[in-house]
Design a protein around this motif. Structure first.
Motif, PDB file in Angstrom:
ATOM      1  N   TYR A  18      40.723  74.727  46.833  1.00  0.00           N
ATOM      2  CA  TYR A  18      40.545  73.379  46.270  1.00  0.00           C
ATOM      3  C   TYR A  18      41.852  72.594  46.216  1.00  0.00           C
ATOM      4  CZ  TYR A  18      35.610  73.312  45.188  1.00  0.00           C
ATOM      5  OH  TYR A  18      34.245  73.254  45.316  1.00  0.00           O
ATOM      6  N   ALA A  19      42.973  73.274  45.935  1.00  0.00           N
ATOM      7  CA  ALA A  19      44.252  72.559  45.831  1.00  0.00           C
ATOM      8  C   ALA A  19      44.672  72.011  47.184  1.00  0.00           C
ATOM      9  CB  ALA A  19      45.324  73.498  45.272  1.00  0.00           C
ATOM     10  N   GLU A  38      44.677  77.642  57.204  1.00  0.00           N
ATOM     11  CA  GLU A  38      44.025  78.558  56.261  1.00  0.00           C
ATOM     12  C   GLU A  38      43.945  79.954  56.863  1.00  0.00           C
ATOM     13  OE1 GLU A  38      42.688  78.861  53.087  1.00  0.00           O
ATOM     14  OE2 GLU A  38      42.203  80.877  53.801  1.00  0.00           O
ATOM     15  N   ALA A  39      44.369  80.947  56.092  1.00  0.00           N
ATOM     16  CA  ALA A  39      44.397  82.321  56.602  1.00  0.00           C
ATOM     17  C   ALA A  39      42.999  82.907  56.799  1.00  0.00           C
ATOM     18  CB  ALA A  39      45.184  83.202  55.625  1.00  0.00           C
ATOM     19  N   GLY A  45      38.859  79.463  49.268  1.00  0.00           N
ATOM     20  CA  GLY A  45      39.746  80.376  48.551  1.00  0.00           C
ATOM     21  C   GLY A  45      39.013  81.182  47.491  1.00  0.00           C
ATOM     22  N   ARG A  46      39.444  81.025  46.247  1.00  0.00           N
ATOM     23  CA  ARG A  46      38.857  81.788  45.145  1.00  0.00           C
ATOM     24  C   ARG A  46      37.475  81.280  44.737  1.00  0.00           C
ATOM     25  NH1 ARG A  46      43.988  81.642  41.283  1.00  0.00           N
ATOM     26  NH2 ARG A  46      44.839  80.310  42.952  1.00  0.00           N
ATOM     27  N   GLN A  63      32.752  79.383  39.465  1.00  0.00           N
ATOM     28  CA  GLN A  63      31.392  78.840  39.545  1.00  0.00           C
ATOM     29  C   GLN A  63      31.102  77.730  38.552  1.00  0.00           C
ATOM     30  OE1 GLN A  63      28.920  82.374  38.632  1.00  0.00           O
ATOM     31  NE2 GLN A  63      28.494  81.432  36.637  1.00  0.00           N
ATOM     32  N   TRP A  64      31.677  77.790  37.338  1.00  0.00           N
ATOM     33  CA  TRP A  64      31.249  76.848  36.304  1.00  0.00           C
ATOM     34  C   TRP A  64      32.090  75.576  36.308  1.00  0.00           C
ATOM     35  CZ3 TRP A  64      31.380  82.057  33.963  1.00  0.00           C
ATOM     36  CH2 TRP A  64      30.103  82.554  33.649  1.00  0.00           C
ATOM     37  N   VAL A 236      49.714  81.637  57.745  1.00  0.00           N
ATOM     38  CA  VAL A 236      51.101  81.185  57.877  1.00  0.00           C
ATOM     39  C   VAL A 236      52.012  82.343  57.488  1.00  0.00           C
ATOM     40  CG1 VAL A 236      52.845  79.644  56.895  1.00  0.00           C
ATOM     41  CG2 VAL A 236      50.572  78.758  57.500  1.00  0.00           C
ATOM     42  N   ALA A 392      42.605  87.850  40.611  1.00  0.00           N
ATOM     43  CA  ALA A 392      41.999  86.631  40.068  1.00  0.00           C
ATOM     44  C   ALA A 392      41.874  86.796  38.536  1.00  0.00           C
ATOM     45  CB  ALA A 392      40.615  86.398  40.688  1.00  0.00           C
ATOM     46  N   SER A 422      46.225  76.004  41.515  1.00  0.00           N
ATOM     47  CA  SER A 422      45.817  75.857  40.115  1.00  0.00           C
ATOM     48  C   SER A 422      46.907  76.306  39.148  1.00  0.00           C
ATOM     49  CB  SER A 422      44.536  76.663  39.883  1.00  0.00           C
ATOM     50  OG  SER A 422      43.983  76.302  38.665  1.00  0.00           O
ATOM     51  N   GLY A 430      44.600  77.229  36.027  1.00  0.00           N
ATOM     52  CA  GLY A 430      43.810  78.432  36.312  1.00  0.00           C
ATOM     53  C   GLY A 430      42.377  78.147  36.709  1.00  0.00           C
ATOM     54  N   ILE A 432      39.290  75.462  38.699  1.00  0.00           N
ATOM     55  CA  ILE A 432      39.113  74.642  39.898  1.00  0.00           C
ATOM     56  C   ILE A 432      39.643  73.237  39.636  1.00  0.00           C
ATOM     57  CG2 ILE A 432      37.454  73.714  41.557  1.00  0.00           C
ATOM     58  CD1 ILE A 432      35.521  76.019  40.681  1.00  0.00           C
TER      59      ILE A 432
HETATM   60  C1  LIG Z   1      35.776  85.707  39.853  1.00  0.00           C
HETATM   61  C2  LIG Z   1      36.338  84.343  39.570  1.00  0.00           C
HETATM   62  C3  LIG Z   1      35.734  83.544  38.630  1.00  0.00           C
HETATM   63  C4  LIG Z   1      36.250  82.270  38.345  1.00  0.00           C
HETATM   64  N1  LIG Z   1      35.547  81.445  37.519  1.00  0.00           N
HETATM   65  C5  LIG Z   1      35.883  80.139  37.463  1.00  0.00           C
HETATM   66  C6  LIG Z   1      34.990  79.191  36.920  1.00  0.00           C
HETATM   67  O1  LIG Z   1      33.856  79.523  36.550  1.00  0.00           O
HETATM   68  N2  LIG Z   1      35.402  77.888  36.851  1.00  0.00           N
HETATM   69  C7  LIG Z   1      36.627  77.490  37.322  1.00  0.00           C
HETATM   70  O2  LIG Z   1      36.939  76.294  37.246  1.00  0.00           O
HETATM   71  N3  LIG Z   1      37.485  78.375  37.877  1.00  0.00           N
HETATM   72  C8  LIG Z   1      37.115  79.683  37.996  1.00  0.00           C
HETATM   73  N4  LIG Z   1      37.914  80.565  38.652  1.00  0.00           N
HETATM   74  C9  LIG Z   1      39.268  80.141  39.070  1.00  0.00           C
HETATM   75  C10 LIG Z   1      39.225  79.215  40.289  1.00  0.00           C
HETATM   76  O3  LIG Z   1      38.371  79.747  41.267  1.00  0.00           O
HETATM   77  C11 LIG Z   1      40.639  79.037  40.835  1.00  0.00           C
HETATM   78  O4  LIG Z   1      41.520  78.598  39.831  1.00  0.00           O
HETATM   79  C12 LIG Z   1      40.714  77.999  41.957  1.00  0.00           C
HETATM   80  O5  LIG Z   1      39.676  78.162  42.886  1.00  0.00           O
HETATM   81  C13 LIG Z   1      42.075  78.102  42.643  1.00  0.00           C
HETATM   82  O6  LIG Z   1      42.147  77.191  43.722  1.00  0.00           O
HETATM   83  P1  LIG Z   1      43.498  77.067  44.529  1.00  0.00           P
HETATM   84  O7  LIG Z   1      43.249  76.102  45.623  1.00  0.00           O
HETATM   85  O8  LIG Z   1      44.628  76.829  43.606  1.00  0.00           O
HETATM   86  O9  LIG Z   1      43.781  78.519  45.143  1.00  0.00           O
HETATM   87  P2  LIG Z   1      42.888  79.404  46.126  1.00  0.00           P
HETATM   88  O10 LIG Z   1      41.451  79.119  45.920  1.00  0.00           O
HETATM   89  O11 LIG Z   1      43.333  80.806  45.935  1.00  0.00           O
HETATM   90  O12 LIG Z   1      43.268  78.892  47.577  1.00  0.00           O
HETATM   91  C14 LIG Z   1      44.404  79.363  48.260  1.00  0.00           C
HETATM   92  C15 LIG Z   1      44.070  79.458  49.745  1.00  0.00           C
HETATM   93  O13 LIG Z   1      45.253  79.831  50.450  1.00  0.00           O
HETATM   94  C16 LIG Z   1      44.889  80.732  51.478  1.00  0.00           C
HETATM   95  N5  LIG Z   1      46.086  81.469  51.906  1.00  0.00           N
HETATM   96  C17 LIG Z   1      46.739  82.451  51.231  1.00  0.00           C
HETATM   97  N6  LIG Z   1      47.815  82.846  51.932  1.00  0.00           N
HETATM   98  C18 LIG Z   1      47.857  82.096  53.063  1.00  0.00           C
HETATM   99  C19 LIG Z   1      48.731  82.039  54.187  1.00  0.00           C
HETATM  100  N7  LIG Z   1      49.801  82.828  54.287  1.00  0.00           N
HETATM  101  N8  LIG Z   1      48.457  81.150  55.174  1.00  0.00           N
HETATM  102  C20 LIG Z   1      47.378  80.310  55.091  1.00  0.00           C
HETATM  103  N9  LIG Z   1      46.513  80.342  54.034  1.00  0.00           N
HETATM  104  C21 LIG Z   1      46.756  81.215  53.041  1.00  0.00           C
HETATM  105  C22 LIG Z   1      43.808  81.583  50.837  1.00  0.00           C
HETATM  106  O14 LIG Z   1      43.014  82.256  51.809  1.00  0.00           O
HETATM  107  C23 LIG Z   1      43.027  80.535  50.050  1.00  0.00           C
HETATM  108  O15 LIG Z   1      41.982  79.977  50.819  1.00  0.00           O
HETATM  109  C24 LIG Z   1      37.429  81.830  38.976  1.00  0.00           C
HETATM  110  C25 LIG Z   1      38.027  82.636  39.943  1.00  0.00           C
HETATM  111  C26 LIG Z   1      37.474  83.859  40.265  1.00  0.00           C
HETATM  112  C27 LIG Z   1      38.074  84.652  41.390  1.00  0.00           C
END
Ligand SMILES: Cc1cc2nc3c(=O)[nH]c(=O)nc-3n(C[C@H](O)[C@H](O)[C@H](O)COP(=O)(O)OP(=O)(O)OC[C@H]3O[C@@H](n4cnc5c(N)ncnc54)[C@H](O)[C@@H]3O)c2cc1C
Length: 460
Positions: A18-19, A38-39, A45-46, A63-64, A236, A392, A422, A430, A432
């Motif tokens: 999402y970020a 994206e890897a 992602g998460r 999810q929420w 990357v 996570a 996040s 922490g 989405i």
């Molecule tokens: C089980 C679980 C339950 C959760 N429940 C909730 C919830 O209900 N509500 C909520 O709001 N949040 C929840 N969260 C947290 C939320 O999912 C995360 O905070 C959010 O999705 C993080 O987004 P992000 O973009 O910061 O990071 P990420 O989603 O981790 O994205 C990072 C991306 O970078 C990619 N990447 C990593 N290394 C490399 C590289 N070297 N080269 C290229 N790409 C790379 C990864 O594959 C990934 O796609 C939950 C998380 C989990 C796992």
């Protein structure tokens, strides 16, 4: 979404969670030439929603969404992603640490003891949270003492009867044990979400709604909108003086936004090396341990028994910490989701697969009756095993890290490298929503650095 890499782009975004997607969309909307690398073989992602023949979409990750998570709600509205209320009707169960089963319409009125003591401890946390400097937690009054105090040692000072609920709250929200978390990070996180109840409760709070097609739907829509600017299966490996090196070639960029988890960022080689505070901050940012297990049934039979499907387990030997009703919006089947984290996950991981299943179903049977031991499907997602997340829900800075490296290491740009994710957000850190906010902030930093006028959003 995975064609040949361009030789150059104004901005490369690393990571299509999402970020990263939000940063890329904001830059694209401003007319900047941006590429997302994206890897994994999917965006999100998460957040990962997997189609299921009966449960429609199973959310293995985040999810929420709650009413104050306004950036996620706005994004979902922009792309027409429907939501529905989390099932919350009926009585919640509490399996107290002595093995007795209790019920109530919320964790505040169950027949288990300790409600007043718990409320008093939460009021103390809220008072700490009210003093936190959200944009620089290390500048919070008394920060040094708070960051040197683990939640475990703080718990020693609260009445014993309040401790099981507080410990489970820490495990449930951070996916770590109270010994792993400083009081400063706990207070920061509570402030970042707008209060303790925001983190813990369902209706009107963080667990308020779910996405009909899964929480990945807005991410998939963003990636589709970005089209061939997004390159999947493109890890990357290094960023050397603006040259971004991947397994599929290189891209030269004026600016790079790294939008991964802290451990994933640590695995990338940077030349020139990252400034010491940023490196040390990443080294001290530790992912939580969590597995999410979906158990599918023909129907949500617990509802007919007057149960919400929610349960909190304070017994150390039972594997899940909490259970929720995660049935699909159309009610085509019943789904319980069990969260296994921290020490419980370490116990679970040591069991043979058939013992894991038996232990979980035995617990669900004690909570919801024999029907709970006869699922039609059981799906396990262990985030510790995810190669690109490394755990996570989010990274937790080790006690002392905010004081030692927070001011300069948390999210300040490192030369032409900007940081999203996040874990870099002041609000809904922490979550989405926090990831989206971080992407918007990083995009604004890049636009300012490129001296690029921000344009209004385009509709196409
Ligand atoms: C089980 C679980 C339950 C959760 N429940 C909730 C919830 O209900 N509500 C909520 O709001 N949040 C929840 N969260 C947290 C939320 O999912 C995360 O905070 C959010 O999705 C993080 O987004 P992000 O973009 O910061 O990071 P990420 O989603 O981790 O994205 C990072 C991306 O970078 C990619 N990447 C990593 N290394 C490399 C590289 N070297 N080269 C290229 N790409 C790379 C990864 O594959 C990934 O796609 C939950 C998380 C989990 C796992």
């Amino acid at each position: 979404m995975s064609g040949a890499l361009p030789a150059r782009a104004s901005v490369v975004v690393v990571g299509a969670g999402y970020a990263g997607l939000t940063a890329a969309l904001a830059l694209r909307d401003a007319g900047v030439d941006v590429v997302v690398l994206e890897a994994a073989d999917r965006p999100g992602g998460r957040v990962w929603s997997v189609p299921h023949p009966r449960a429609h979409a199973v959310d293995h990750g985040g999810q929420w969404v709650g009413p104050t998570q306004t950036r996620l709600l706005a994004l979902a509205d922009r792309f027409g992603c429907a939501r529905f209320p989390t099932h919350d009707e009926g009585s919640h169960l509490e399996l107290w640490h002595d093995g007795t089963l209790h019920e109530g319409t919320s964790e505040r009125d169950s027949t288990a003891p300790g409600h007043a003591e718990y409320a008093a401890a939460v009021a103390d946390i809220e008072a700490l949270a009210a003093r936190v400097e959200l944009d620089d937690p290390a500048a919070t009054p008394d920060a040094e003492r708070l960051d040197a105090t683990t939640v475990a040692s703080w718990l020693d000072g609260v009445p014993e009867v309040a401790r099981p609920r507080l410990a489970l709250a820490v495990q449930g929200v951070w996916a770590v044990e109270p010994r792993d978390l400083s009081l400063l990070h706990l207070a920061f996180y509570v402030a970042s979400a707008g209060g303790w109840d925001q983190l813990m409760r369902t209706r009107g709070h963080a667990q308020d709604q779910r996405f009909v097609d899964g929480a990945q739907a807005p991410a998939l829509a963003m990636a589709a909108h970005l089209g061939d600017r997004v390159h999947l299966s493109t890890p990357v490996r290094a960023v050397r003086d603006g040259l971004v090196e991947t397994d599929r070639g290189t891209v030269r960029a004026e600016r790079v936004v790294v939008a991964t988890t802290p451990p994933a960022a640590r695995a990338i080689v940077f030349e020139p090396p990252l400034p010491a505070p940023r490196r040390r901050w990443l080294e001290r940012s530790v992912m939580g341990d969590v597995a999410k297990i979906h158990v599918v049934y023909d129907r949500p039979f617990w509802r007919a028994d007057g149960r919400s499907g929610q349960a909190s387990l304070y017994t150390a030997h039972d594997l899940p910490g909490v259970v929720f009703d995660n049935s699909p919006a159309d009610g085509a089947c019943g789904v319980l989701v069990a969260f296994v984290y921290g020490d419980r996950l370490r116990t679970w991981a040591a069991l043979a697969p058939e013992r894991q299943r038996a232990a979980l179903l035995d617990t669900l049977g004690r909570l919801f009756g024999a029907a709970a031991t006869r699922p039609t499907d059981l799906l396990v997602q262990d985030w510790v095993a995810d190669p690109w997340a490394g755990g996570a829900y989010a990274a937790v800075p080790a006690p002392g890290a905010w004081i030692e490296y927070g001011e300069h290491g948390w999210r300040a740009p490192s030369g032409t490298v900007h940081w999203a994710g996040s874990e870099t957000s002041s609000l809904w850190h922490g979550y989405i929503d926090g990831a989206i906010r971080s992407g918007e902030r990083a995009a604004a930093e890049v636009l300012a650095a490129l001296d690029h006028p921000a344009r209004g959003q385009e509709d196409s």
